[in-house]
Design a protein around this motif. Structure first.
Motif, short mmCIF file in Angstrom:
data_model
loop_
_atom_site.label_atom_id
_atom_site.label_comp_id
_atom_site.label_asym_id
_atom_site.label_seq_id
_atom_site.Cartn_x
_atom_site.Cartn_y
_atom_site.Cartn_z
N ARG A 1 115.79 75.56 92.51
CA ARG A 1 115.14 74.35 92.01
C ARG A 1 113.65 74.53 91.71
NH1 ARG A 1 117.55 71.59 97.10
NH2 ARG A 1 119.10 73.05 96.36
N PHE A 2 112.99 75.41 92.45
CA PHE A 2 111.55 75.54 92.24
C PHE A 2 111.20 76.75 91.37
CE2 PHE A 2 111.61 73.06 96.25
CZ PHE A 2 110.89 71.97 95.80
N ARG B 1 104.73 70.40 96.31
CA ARG B 1 106.11 69.93 96.19
C ARG B 1 107.05 70.81 97.01
NH1 ARG B 1 104.79 69.99 90.69
NH2 ARG B 1 106.57 71.25 90.07
N GLU C 1 113.30 68.67 90.05
CA GLU C 1 112.66 69.90 89.56
C GLU C 1 113.51 70.56 88.47
OE1 GLU C 1 109.72 71.62 90.60
OE2 GLU C 1 109.17 69.84 91.75
N GLN C 2 114.83 70.34 88.53
CA GLN C 2 115.73 71.02 87.60
C GLN C 2 116.05 70.19 86.36
OE1 GLN C 2 118.98 73.19 90.03
NE2 GLN C 2 118.07 71.78 91.47
N GLU D 1 102.24 61.22 90.44
CA GLU D 1 102.12 62.67 90.17
C GLU D 1 102.43 62.94 88.69
OE1 GLU D 1 104.46 64.98 93.09
OE2 GLU D 1 105.33 65.98 91.34
N GLU E 1 114.12 65.38 95.22
CA GLU E 1 112.99 66.05 94.57
C GLU E 1 113.40 67.41 94.02
OE1 GLU E 1 109.50 65.81 97.36
OE2 GLU E 1 108.62 65.15 95.47
N GLY E 2 114.28 68.09 94.77
CA GLY E 2 114.78 69.39 94.31
C GLY E 2 115.59 69.22 93.03
N HIS F 1 106.53 81.37 83.52
CA HIS F 1 107.90 80.85 83.38
C HIS F 1 108.71 81.63 82.35
CE1 HIS F 1 106.34 77.84 85.94
NE2 HIS F 1 105.55 77.34 85.04
N ALA G 1 114.72 61.15 104.70
CA ALA G 1 113.76 62.20 104.32
C ALA G 1 114.50 63.37 103.68
CB ALA G 1 112.98 62.66 105.54
N MET G 2 115.70 63.69 104.21
CA MET G 2 116.49 64.77 103.63
C MET G 2 117.02 64.39 102.25
SD MET G 2 118.38 65.91 107.09
CE MET G 2 119.78 66.69 106.35
N LEU H 1 114.50 69.56 108.63
CA LEU H 1 115.24 68.37 109.04
C LEU H 1 116.75 68.64 109.04
CD1 LEU H 1 113.26 65.66 107.04
CD2 LEU H 1 113.10 66.17 109.48
N ARG I 1 111.05 69.51 84.23
CA ARG I 1 110.69 70.93 84.23
C ARG I 1 109.63 71.21 83.16
NH1 ARG I 1 114.63 75.58 86.15
NH2 ARG I 1 113.47 75.15 88.02
N THR J 1 114.05 64.83 99.89
CA THR J 1 113.69 66.20 99.50
C THR J 1 114.77 66.81 98.61
OG1 THR J 1 114.56 67.06 101.59
CG2 THR J 1 112.22 66.68 101.49
N ASP J 2 116.02 66.43 98.89
CA ASP J 2 117.11 66.91 98.04
C ASP J 2 116.94 66.34 96.62
OD1 ASP J 2 119.57 68.36 97.88
OD2 ASP J 2 120.54 66.44 97.56
N GLU K 1 96.96 64.16 81.65
CA GLU K 1 96.18 65.37 81.41
C GLU K 1 96.76 66.22 80.27
OE1 GLU K 1 95.44 67.98 84.81
OE2 GLU K 1 94.91 69.46 83.27
N GLY L 1 112.37 69.51 104.33
CA GLY L 1 113.77 69.08 104.19
C GLY L 1 114.72 70.06 104.89
N ARG M 1 107.41 69.96 100.72
CA ARG M 1 108.36 68.90 101.04
C ARG M 1 109.79 69.46 101.10
NH1 ARG M 1 104.71 65.51 97.72
NH2 ARG M 1 106.09 65.46 95.93
N ALA N 1 108.94 61.81 109.19
CA ALA N 1 110.40 61.91 109.33
C ALA N 1 110.83 61.79 110.79
CB ALA N 1 110.89 63.22 108.74
N ASN O 1 106.41 69.86 84.48
CA ASN O 1 105.87 70.72 85.54
C ASN O 1 105.33 72.03 84.98
OD1 ASN O 1 106.33 68.95 87.64
ND2 ASN O 1 108.37 69.75 88.08
N ARG O 2 105.87 72.46 83.86
CA ARG O 2 105.41 73.72 83.27
C ARG O 2 104.29 73.50 82.25
NH1 ARG O 2 111.03 77.15 82.31
NH2 ARG O 2 111.47 77.50 84.51
N LYS P 1 106.28 60.17 93.09
CA LYS P 1 106.56 60.89 91.85
C LYS P 1 105.82 60.30 90.64
CE LYS P 1 108.59 64.06 92.06
NZ LYS P 1 108.14 65.35 92.72
N LEU Q 1 106.60 52.14 104.87
CA LEU Q 1 107.42 52.87 105.84
C LEU Q 1 107.57 52.07 107.14
CD1 LEU Q 1 106.48 56.64 105.53
CD2 LEU Q 1 108.59 55.51 104.85
#
Lengths: 230, 379
Positions: B220-221, B268, A32-33, A159, A28-29, B235, A21-22, B278, A38, A25-26, A166, B275, B271, B314, A41-42, A156, A189
């Motif tokens: 990141r966000f 997002r 984002e970059q 999404e 996904e972070g 932005h 799970a970590m 966790l 990006r 999320t890492d 759209e 993290g 999540r 989790a 997302n924008r 993802k 899972l």
């Protein structure tokens, strides 16, 4: 005694889930970059970006069914259930690239262009790592890799697919590769839990699964960062 | 380094409780679409009542700093101290009454006690935890002996029709409209405060602060909750309100003076928060089975469900019966909410010496998450 063993096993499975799970999320972070994500997302994605995304994903998607099949051939008889799981997984994956190609064509690309494209630098690294792992005996670390790949499909891709549809005003048949993946979010899972319980015996096994997941996440993000860098 | 304790908490909620059916009468109506979305949002956040420092004519009954000061007095009243004993004041808020100077100056002014050290924290919900952490550290290292920490909001001023009308045409897109309406039907006013000292109470319960961790994921966000820039420009910070050639009126006409929340991004970010939770479990700072009470701030019930789903997946869930909240009856008061929750929890009892209280304050602004672990001590 038996109870202690099963309790220990349960703790290891939980630690693996937490680690995964970590890792997720890492990952996904990191996504984002990534410039193309990006942009998406924008709300600034262009049709050229989407075509580039499909073109760059295609070569690795073709490999997807292959590395899982290779991994299956390296699982010994003692773990035949996991072998069947890998084989089933390879079957569901190995036609995916055809849908992706159809989407590319539906968005103004040609079959020749997408088929002749080289892997980008990130895809090279990702594919090489997958085949390397899959070639080792009992490559159960790949359960971590599959967790990430399944997450990409079920969370993802759907999404992104909806956002792409759209933003670019597309029809379902132009984004089906991404949208279709979301429909396959069954109880994987639970399945993963069963498989982890069979293969995770100590702390090193936990680390192997989690580490493989983290590497796959990093290399997948790299593949998207290196769009068109071949 | 000294151990530091939360020895008292105070809350101030202005006026009378306002039920869902009376919100529009106080805030004012924008249009039919707003009313329809309002009903939808209220079903999602499940808030039943809240408080506004505003009357039916739209006149302000108090200020942000005024509510902070009233909560601070209430906290001091239930402590074993006098206001004059306070030597450190840390304040958290989303938006002070004035653009300049800082909020802590205004709160100190409204409190009217002698000279003391101040620290102003401007963020969103987690500004409360930033303020608490600064007080905790000041007390721990001997820089202060008695600290007041406040969190306060006057969100309602953003929600009057006059703040939307200059740029109503900018809200044509459903996502943008939702970004504006979600907060309008979710946030409300109030103040909360804590008294912290480097020793427990002589009588009655204290909460020892074991640790406070705060993490920003702004690397990141993108920005998620904002005011001061139009939603479609968010932005490109160079287009912020204060750069508008036509001045504040031009900025309002461009839609820069509205409080907005990007609902897609929020999902997002949640999540990302889980993290970080966790990661604390992995480092051994949190052992879910050892936690006796959870005080988690969240803006809407639907988001609580999302958080619980992720924690469960989790394998890191803490039994829901250990969760305490007063969101549904006291509203989402932003940076005040956690202190208002802790005040009610402290006063109502139901905890025993040695028990662990995990406090969680996330902030959607640009993805901040904060945690505080408390241990109950009884003199």
């Amino acid at each position: 005694m038996l109870q202690d063993i099963s309790k220990r096993r349960q703790e290891l499975v939980e630690a693996t889930f937490r680690g995964l799970a970590m890792a997720w999320t890492d990952f996904e972070g990191q996504l984002e970059q990534v410039p193309v994500i990006r942009k998406l997302n924008r709300g600034q994605l262009q049709i050229e970006d989407y075509r580039a995304l499909l073109k760059n994903l295609r070569q690795q998607v073709v490999d997807g069914g292959c590395w899982i099949a290779r991994a299956a051939s390296h699982v010994d008889a003692e773990h035949f259930e996991i072998r069947s799981h890998f084989m089933k997984h390879a079957v569901t994956e190995h036609r995916d690239f055809q849908m992706l190609e159809a989407n590319f064509i539906a968005c103004g690309g040609t079959l020749e262009e997408i088929r002749s494209a080289s892997k980008n630098m990130g895809s090279e690294a990702l594919s090489a790592f997958m085949f390397h792992k899959a070639s080792q005996p009992n490559p159960f670390g790949l359960l971590g890799a599959m967790f990430m790949i399944e997450g990409l499909g079920s969370r993802k891709a759907v999404e992104w697919g909806a956002a792409i549809k759209e933003q670019l005003g597309l029809e379902d048949h132009q984004v089906s590769f991404m949208l279709y993946h979301g429909e396959h979010d069954d109880d994987h899972l639970e399945e993963l839990e069963t498989h982890l319980a069979m293969t995770v015996h100590d702390e090193d096994d936990v680390q192997e699964v989690v580490r493989t997941a983290r590497i796959v996440g990093r290399l997948y993000a790299l593949q998207l960062e290196e769009l068109n860098h071949v | 380094m000294r151990d530091v304790y939360i020895n008292a908490a105070g809350a101030h909620l202005p006026g009378e409780a306002v039920g869902n059916d009376r919100m529009a009468a106080i805030l004012g109506e924008i249009d039919d679409q707003s009313q329809r979305l309002g009903r939808l949002i209220l079903r999602q956040n499940r808030i039943e009542q809240r408080y506004y420092a505003m009357n039916y004519r739209g006149e302000a009954l108090d200020t942000n700093a005024g509510m902070a000061a009233k909560a601070a007095r209430a906290a001091v009243d239930t402590s074993e101290l006098d206001l004059s004993d306070i030597d450190y004041l840390a304040t958290g808020t989303t938006q002070g009454d004035l653009l300049v100077p800082g909020h802590a100056s205004a709160v100190h002014g409204a409190l009217g006690t002698g000279p003391l050290e101040i620290a102003s924290f401007q963020s969103v919900c987690a500004s409360s935890m930033m303020a608490a952490k600064s007080a905790w550290m000041a007390l721990k290292c001997g820089e202060a002996e008695a600290a007041l920490v406040t969190g306060s909001e006057m969100s309602s001023r953003w929600f009057r029709p006059g703040f939307y009308r200059p740029a109503l045409d900018r809200l044509g897109n459903r996502d943008t409209r939702m970004a504006a309406e979600f907060l309008r039907w979710t946030l409300s006013d109030g103040g909360g405060a804590l008294v912290m000292q480097p020793r427990p109470r002589r009588r009655g319960p204290s909460f020892r602060v074991d640790w406070i961790k705060l993490v920003s994921l702004a690397d990141r966000f993108d920005v998620c909750m904002h005011a001061g820039i139009a939603h479609e420009d968010r932005h490109e910070p160079v287009r912020c309100w204060s750069h508008n050639e036509a001045g504040p009126q031009g900025a309002a006409a461009d839609g820069a003076i509205m409080l907005m929340q990007d609902m897609m991004l929020l999902k997002r970010i949640i999540r990302g928060w889980v993290g970080e939770y966790l990661a604390l479990i992995d480092r051994g700072a949190i052992v879910p089975g050892d936690v006796d009470h959870v005080l988690c701030h969240y803006s809407a019930h639907s988001l609580r469900e999302e958080i619980i789903k992720l924690m469960t997946a989790a394998g890191a869930m803490i039994d829901e019966e250990k969760w305490f909240t007063n969101l549904y009856t006291k509203g989402n008061t932003g940076s005040a909410a956690f202190f208002i929750m802790l005040e009610e929890f402290m006063a109502r009892g139901g905890y025993r010496p040695g028990e662990k209280i995990l406090c969680v304050v996330p902030e959607s602004g640009r993805a901040v998450i904060s945690f505080m672990m408390l241990t109950v001590e009884e003199a």
